[in-house]
Design a protein around this motif. Structure first.
Motif, mmCIF file in Angstrom:
data_model
loop_
_atom_site.group_PDB
_atom_site.id
_atom_site.type_symbol
_atom_site.label_atom_id
_atom_site.label_comp_id
_atom_site.label_asym_id
_atom_site.label_seq_id
_atom_site.Cartn_x
_atom_site.Cartn_y
_atom_site.Cartn_z
ATOM 1 N N ASP A 188 119.892 44.263 57.265
ATOM 2 C CA ASP A 188 119.253 45.180 56.663
ATOM 3 C C ASP A 188 120.376 45.230 55.077
ATOM 4 O OD1 ASP A 188 117.779 45.455 58.302
ATOM 5 O OD2 ASP A 188 118.327 46.698 58.935
ATOM 6 N N SER A 189 121.272 43.974 55.252
ATOM 7 C CA SER A 189 121.980 44.301 53.477
ATOM 8 C C SER A 189 122.134 42.929 53.062
ATOM 9 C CB SER A 189 123.488 44.180 53.623
ATOM 10 O OG SER A 189 123.951 43.821 52.817
ATOM 11 N N GLN A 190 122.073 42.975 51.851
ATOM 12 C CA GLN A 190 121.031 42.051 51.049
ATOM 13 C C GLN A 190 122.155 41.217 50.445
ATOM 14 O OE1 GLN A 190 117.486 40.238 50.687
ATOM 15 N NE2 GLN A 190 117.256 42.226 51.990
#
Length: 266
Positions: A188-190
């Protein structure tokens, strides 16, 4: 006079009134963009700048005068059919000295023309984005099919071999393996889904770009204008398969030593 009725010629009807409807800014711009074809983007950009300057600087006379002999104006706008009509609809009139100018009282026409340019620009941008997304989906689908049907002996294997033989290729594969691990750990981390190609790490991983494109990365630009590879549509199956192939490729090679023959103990 027959039977007491006097026949006379019927009165002539007046000719029908033909009302000529002036072309709207939307219609004139549509005609111009159709004539420009693939250069419609350039036309809209130039018109947006010309009309925007007038709106932003209403009292600056220099922005209201256009030199029709200008090479930039000729090649970017006036060479296309429909350009004179649109400029006329926007309120421009001939100044008689090789220029056209927009009178101060052309406020409504100017606003309508600029609004038409803005709307048409937005439509083309949405269409371009939709086309790019469609192409990206098609590319990812092709990569997925090749990875699923080919397995470890299919998609990516030839690319990994070619990258490993390039100068800096093994280091690029190791860095790519770290990138894929971080994406797997933090889906979920960009932060880990964008690689800035202007930075040293981005330059180091560049030889592995073909594998990154296969994994769903796309080359684009950051707000700062720097090139980057961005994972916009991650596919877990493809990411897992590529990570597995890269992981095995970057592991040290080892061989099993043959067991010594059984013999009498000393």
């Amino acid at each position: 006079q027959v039977f007491g009725v006097l026949f006379e010629s019927p009165p002539r009807r007046p000719p029908p009134v033909v009302i000529k409807v002036a072309m709207t800014a939307e219609a004139a711009l549509a005609k111009l963009c159709s004539s420009a074809g693939p250069k419609a983007d350039e036309v809209l950009t130039l018109l947006g700048k010309v009309l925007g300057n007038i709106v932003d600087h209403p009292h600056e006379h220099k922005f209201r005068r256009l030199n029709t002999g200008s090479a930039k104006l000729q090649s970017g706008l006036l060479c296309h059919a429909g350009a004179p009509e649109f400029l006329k609809v926007a309120g421009f009139v001939s100044a008689g000295d090789g220029h056209i100018e927009l009178p101060q009282n052309a406020g409504t026409a100017l606003i309508d023309a600029r609004s038409a340019v803005i709307r048409r620009t937005e439509v083309l941008q949405r269409k371009r984005q939709a086309d790019q997304m469609s192409q990206g989906v098609s590319r990812v689908a092709s990569g997925y099919k090749a990875a699923v049907e080919g397995g470890a002996h299919g998609a990516g294997q030839a690319e990994i071999k070619a990258i490993g033989q390039q100068p800096g290729g093994p280091e690029a594969l190791e860095l790519l393996e770290h990138i894929l691990v971080n994406i797997r750990r933090y889906p979920d981390s960009q932060k880990y889904k964008c690689v800035n190609l202007a930075k040293p790490a981005g330059q180091k991983v560049l030889p592995a770009a073909p594998l990154m494109l296969m994994a769903g990365f796309e080359q684009t630009k950051l707000p700062s204008g720097e090139d980057c590879l961005q994972l916009t549509r991650p596919n877990p199956d493809i990411l897992e398969r590529l990570w597995g192939m890269v992981w095995w490729t970057t592991r040290p090679k080892f061989t099993l030593e043959p067991r010594p023959a059984a013999g009498p103990m000393a």
